[in-house]
Each structure stands twice: as C-alpha cells, then as structure tokens.
Design a protein around this motif. Structure first.
Motif, short mmCIF file in Angstrom:
data_model
loop_
_atom_site.label_atom_id
_atom_site.label_comp_id
_atom_site.label_asym_id
_atom_site.label_seq_id
_atom_site.Cartn_x
_atom_site.Cartn_y
_atom_site.Cartn_z
N GLN A 94 -28.63 -8.27 -23.73
CA GLN A 94 -29.07 -6.99 -24.30
C GLN A 94 -30.29 -6.40 -23.61
O GLN A 94 -30.75 -5.32 -23.99
CB GLN A 94 -29.37 -7.17 -25.79
N CYS A 95 -30.82 -7.08 -22.58
CA CYS A 95 -32.01 -6.58 -21.90
C CYS A 95 -31.64 -6.25 -20.46
O CYS A 95 -31.26 -7.13 -19.68
CB CYS A 95 -33.13 -7.62 -21.95
N ILE A 96 -31.73 -4.97 -20.11
CA ILE A 96 -31.18 -4.46 -18.85
C ILE A 96 -32.31 -4.01 -17.92
O ILE A 96 -33.17 -3.23 -18.31
CB ILE A 96 -30.23 -3.28 -19.14
N TYR A 97 -32.30 -4.53 -16.71
CA TYR A 97 -33.25 -4.09 -15.68
C TYR A 97 -32.45 -3.33 -14.63
O TYR A 97 -31.71 -3.93 -13.84
CB TYR A 97 -33.95 -5.29 -15.05
N PRO A 98 -32.56 -1.99 -14.58
CA PRO A 98 -31.79 -1.21 -13.60
C PRO A 98 -32.39 -1.29 -12.20
O PRO A 98 -33.61 -1.34 -12.03
CB PRO A 98 -31.86 0.21 -14.16
N THR A 99 -31.50 -1.30 -11.21
CA THR A 99 -31.90 -1.36 -9.81
C THR A 99 -31.17 -0.27 -9.05
O THR A 99 -30.44 0.53 -9.63
CB THR A 99 -31.57 -2.73 -9.20
N ASN A 100 -31.35 -0.27 -7.73
CA ASN A 100 -30.66 0.72 -6.90
C ASN A 100 -29.34 0.24 -6.34
O ASN A 100 -28.53 1.04 -5.87
CB ASN A 100 -31.56 1.13 -5.72
N SER A 101 -29.12 -1.08 -6.34
CA SER A 101 -27.95 -1.63 -5.67
C SER A 101 -27.64 -3.02 -6.19
O SER A 101 -28.44 -3.63 -6.91
CB SER A 101 -28.20 -1.71 -4.16
N GLY A 102 -26.49 -3.55 -5.76
CA GLY A 102 -26.11 -4.90 -6.14
C GLY A 102 -27.00 -5.94 -5.50
O GLY A 102 -27.36 -6.94 -6.13
N SER A 103 -27.34 -5.74 -4.22
CA SER A 103 -28.24 -6.70 -3.56
C SER A 103 -29.56 -6.81 -4.30
O SER A 103 -30.08 -7.91 -4.51
CB SER A 103 -28.50 -6.27 -2.11
N GLU A 104 -30.11 -5.68 -4.70
CA GLU A 104 -31.38 -5.70 -5.43
C GLU A 104 -31.22 -6.37 -6.79
O GLU A 104 -32.13 -7.07 -7.26
CB GLU A 104 -31.90 -4.28 -5.60
N GLY A 246 -21.09 5.44 -11.26
CA GLY A 246 -20.14 6.54 -11.17
C GLY A 246 -20.17 7.28 -9.85
O GLY A 246 -19.83 8.47 -9.78
N GLY A 247 -20.59 6.61 -8.79
CA GLY A 247 -20.70 7.24 -7.48
C GLY A 247 -22.13 7.42 -7.02
O GLY A 247 -22.38 7.75 -5.86
N MET A 248 -23.08 7.21 -7.90
CA MET A 248 -24.49 7.26 -7.56
C MET A 248 -25.02 5.83 -7.41
O MET A 248 -24.47 4.90 -8.00
CB MET A 248 -25.29 7.99 -8.64
N PRO A 249 -26.08 5.63 -6.62
CA PRO A 249 -26.62 4.27 -6.42
C PRO A 249 -27.26 3.73 -7.69
O PRO A 249 -28.25 4.27 -8.18
CB PRO A 249 -27.64 4.45 -5.30
N LEU A 250 -26.67 2.67 -8.23
CA LEU A 250 -27.18 2.07 -9.47
C LEU A 250 -26.68 0.64 -9.58
O LEU A 250 -25.49 0.37 -9.40
CB LEU A 250 -26.70 2.87 -10.68
N GLY A 251 -27.58 -0.27 -9.86
CA GLY A 251 -27.24 -1.65 -10.14
C GLY A 251 -28.02 -2.09 -11.36
O GLY A 251 -28.82 -1.33 -11.91
N ALA A 252 -27.81 -3.32 -11.78
CA ALA A 252 -28.57 -3.85 -12.92
C ALA A 252 -28.42 -5.36 -12.96
O ALA A 252 -27.39 -5.90 -12.58
CB ALA A 252 -28.08 -3.24 -14.23
N PHE A 253 -29.49 -6.04 -13.39
CA PHE A 253 -29.34 -7.42 -13.81
C PHE A 253 -29.72 -7.48 -15.28
O PHE A 253 -30.65 -6.80 -15.72
CB PHE A 253 -30.11 -8.42 -12.93
N ILE A 254 -28.97 -8.26 -16.03
CA ILE A 254 -29.00 -8.20 -17.49
C ILE A 254 -29.11 -9.62 -18.04
O ILE A 254 -28.42 -10.53 -17.58
CB ILE A 254 -27.72 -7.53 -18.02
N ALA A 255 -29.97 -9.80 -19.03
CA ALA A 255 -30.16 -11.11 -19.65
C ALA A 255 -30.58 -10.91 -21.10
O ALA A 255 -30.54 -9.79 -21.62
CB ALA A 255 -31.20 -11.93 -18.88
#
Length: 388
Positions: A94-104, A246-255
C-alpha cells in the motif's frame, strides 16, 4: 558518412521514421501504416493516443509541469494515482514510491531491501532482465549484456529459474530475491506455481524480502492486472513500469508502510528522485488505470491469446510460449528470425525479438487489438515465415 546527433543503442535499429500513432497503428513519414505487435515493448497497453490519456495530459499541462522533487509537495494527480493503484493491491502493498522508469524502480527496491533487512546479499535468476543501470544490470542474469561494465554490485548471485533446488541458497544473509513472474527477455518463460510458492516459503522462513519485477507483465498484459494474482502469492516489494504510465515515463516500487518508511530517516532523504511521479506521467497513469478497469479489456486477453495461437500455425513454428498478450513465437534459428522480422515490417507489421532469446518473435500488441487486426497481422507473419 553523416552521423546523427542521437546516440545509437544497436548496430541495426529498426529505423522507421514514425510521425503518428493511433490505436494499434504507427504511421511513418511516407504515410504508410504498420500494426504495432510490440506496443513499444509492452508499454502502450491501451493503444497509442488513447483519448482519455491524451486529455489527462493536456489538462495537467494546463495547470503545472514540474513543481518540486518527489515527496515534498502534495500534487493532486500524484496522490490520486497512488490511491487508485493501491486500491487494486493487497493490504501489504500500500506504500508507493513513483519513479521515472523500471530500472530506477529496481534500484529503489534493492536499496530498500538492504536498508530494511540490514543484509547485503541479493539473489536473482539466470536470463532475468531488470534494467541497464548499474544495480539493475547487476541482478540481470546475462553475462554478455554486462561485458565492459564491471565491477558491478558485489554479493549478487543468480539462481536457476524454475529449479527448486536452487532456492536452498537463500539464507539469513540474503536481503532479497528478485524475480520476474514471467521472464520476458528470456523469451517469455513462465514461473511454475510450485516453484514460486516454494520461493515465497523460503523467503519467509529466512526473513528475506521477495521482489516481483512486473515491469513487462502488469497492467493487464497477461489477463489480470498483475501477473502474480493467479498464483495467490504476494511479494514483499513489487516493481512496476512500462505500461504503468500509459505511454508516459513512470515506474514504481511498492511495499508496506513499515518497510518503505526506512527510506525516510537515518539518513533522511535516503532515496531521492527529482522527476519521480512527474505530474504529467501520473495524470496519464491515472487515466490509463481508470480506462483499463472500466473498458473491461482484460476479460478479452485470453481469447485474443487463443486467436494468435490458432492463426499462427506453420511447420516452421516450433512452439508458442507465454500467457495472454505476452507471447514468444519460437523459430529456432537467429538468422531465420531476423529475416522473418524484416519481412514482417516490409509487410506492415512491427515485431522484434528478445534480448536473451533471439530465435523467437515477440508478440505483445496493445490490448485493444481486434480479431480482424490479429488475423491481418498473423497473415503477414505467416507470409514472412513462408518466404524468408
């Protein structure tokens, strides 16, 4: 010889001069249209320029673009996106840290696991792909891709995917195990349920964090929002990217909040991102998630998978692997596969291969692809196979 001011990533890029995209089609400078069977590598799940996504971007651009580094201001679409995403996740994610990409996102997940556990060893899997930055490349399971970039992270070891004996190497010095539920760049290799359950049990037993990297598999590509859902196994950390924005640069790691909170102190700002959760990307991600859920596209993914399997019948096709609209058409020969891909593009269908499996064709179209478009694309592929 004229050199482009843009850096090259391979000796032989596809090289199409794309000027417009809509739905499952890309159009080049000559006005020719191509069926996009790879979705920009599992990104455009709702097709190109979905009206809800483009409108959300326009609306947000009218308010503000970058405002501050991630975490300092309350930004409406960032908050709304995180809330909507969390509503579809288990209570421990339930705790989301948004990033710019999957690598990040992978980098953040690895740091988080080390900080929370106080351990330094990371286990990953052979033929896994987790990104190209130093930490992500360290857990990627292909030595050829790492040539010239060492030394990478220490104390990283690779296990054998779907091999139960290998998980005995997980011990109380292991901070985390990172795994793809379906290995994408290995040529779409799916985790066996018993193996994944044994992995979950061993991580729990040893206090090791289990990281699922769903960069390619999430957001409906396999027929459920997340590929881990049918397994009834929940990771400690979840990595998302690609289709997330949705086509824009966005990633996240979630814990969980308990795990994630270790990044906020000792030291403060233990993980920082200037553009993570950018307002435009979050606006697009929110519109994408809402449209994905309301348009009921995931319900048809399995049927569309079966259409590809039914239409792609040829003596030169050795097998079709995968789940949903994440498929690998195995041809068994690299040079033959290259000729088929070139012929398919010449015939108006864009496909490619996999980083660690260059004998197979990638099939990962937008989820909005119709039966008629599937049939048309398969006809071109079959002709390419026949004549190559």
């Amino acid at each position: 010889m004229t050199h482009s001011p843009l850096a090259a990533t391979s000796p032989k890029p596809i090289g199409l001069d794309i000027r417009e995209a809509n739905g499952v089609y890309l159009t080049d400078a000559s006005g020719r249209s191509y069926i996009d069977l790879i979705s920009g590598i599992a990104v455009s799940n709702l097709g190109h320029r979905h009206p809800a996504i483009t409108e959300a971007i326009r609306s947000q651009a009218g308010d503000y673009l970058h405002a501050m580094v991630y975490g300092e201001y309350v930004l409406k679409n960032q908050t709304a996106f995180a809330q909507q995403l969390a509503s579809h996740l288990p209570p421990t994610l339930q705790c989301i840290y948004p990033t710019n990409s999957g690598s990040e996102a992978v980098e953040g997940a690895l740091k988080l696991a080390k900080k929370y556990t106080g351990r330094t060893s990371i286990l990953a899997f052979q033929n896994a792909y987790h990104g190209s930055t130093h930490g992500a490349l360290s857990v990627t399971g292909n030595d050829q891709l790492k040539q010239g970039y060492g030394p990478l992270l220490p104390e990283v070891h690779h296990l054998v995917f779907n091999e139960p004996l290998s998980i005995q190497l997980i011990n109380r010095q292991t901070a985390a195990v990172i795994i793809e539920v379906i290995q994408g760049e290995a040529g779409v290799v799916t985790a066996e349920p018993d193996f994944l359950q044994a992995l979950r049990n061993r991580c729990t037993e040893t206090g090791t964090l289990l990281i699922f990297d769903e960069s390619q598999t999430a957001m409906g590509r396999t027929g459920t929002l997340f590929a881990f859902e049918p397994y009834n196994i929940i990771p400690d950390i979840l990595v998302l990217s690609k289709a997330l924005g949705g086509g824009m640069p966005l990633g996240a790691f979630i814990a969980s909040h308990e795990i994630m909170n270790v990044l906020s102190h000792n030291p403060a700002l233990g993980h920082i991102s200037t553009f993570g959760g950018h307002p435009l990307s979050c606006a697009a991600g929110l519109a994408h998630l809402n449209a994905l859920m309301t348009e009921n596209l995931m319900q048809a993914v399995e049927q569309k998978e079966q259409l590809f399997r039914a239409y792609l019948q040829h003596s030169k096709i050795r097998e079709i692997r995968g789940k949903g609209l994440m498929l690998a058409v195995e041809l068994g020969d690299t040079s033959f596969r290259e000729r088929v891909c070139d012929a398919a593009i010449a015939g108006g269908v864009i496909t490619d291969w996999f980083l660690f499996c260059d004998t197979a064709i990638r099939i990962a179209p937008p989820l909005v692809i119709t039966e008629n478009e599937i049939r048309k694309a398969c006809d071109v592929l079959l002709q390419a196979i026949e004549t190559s």
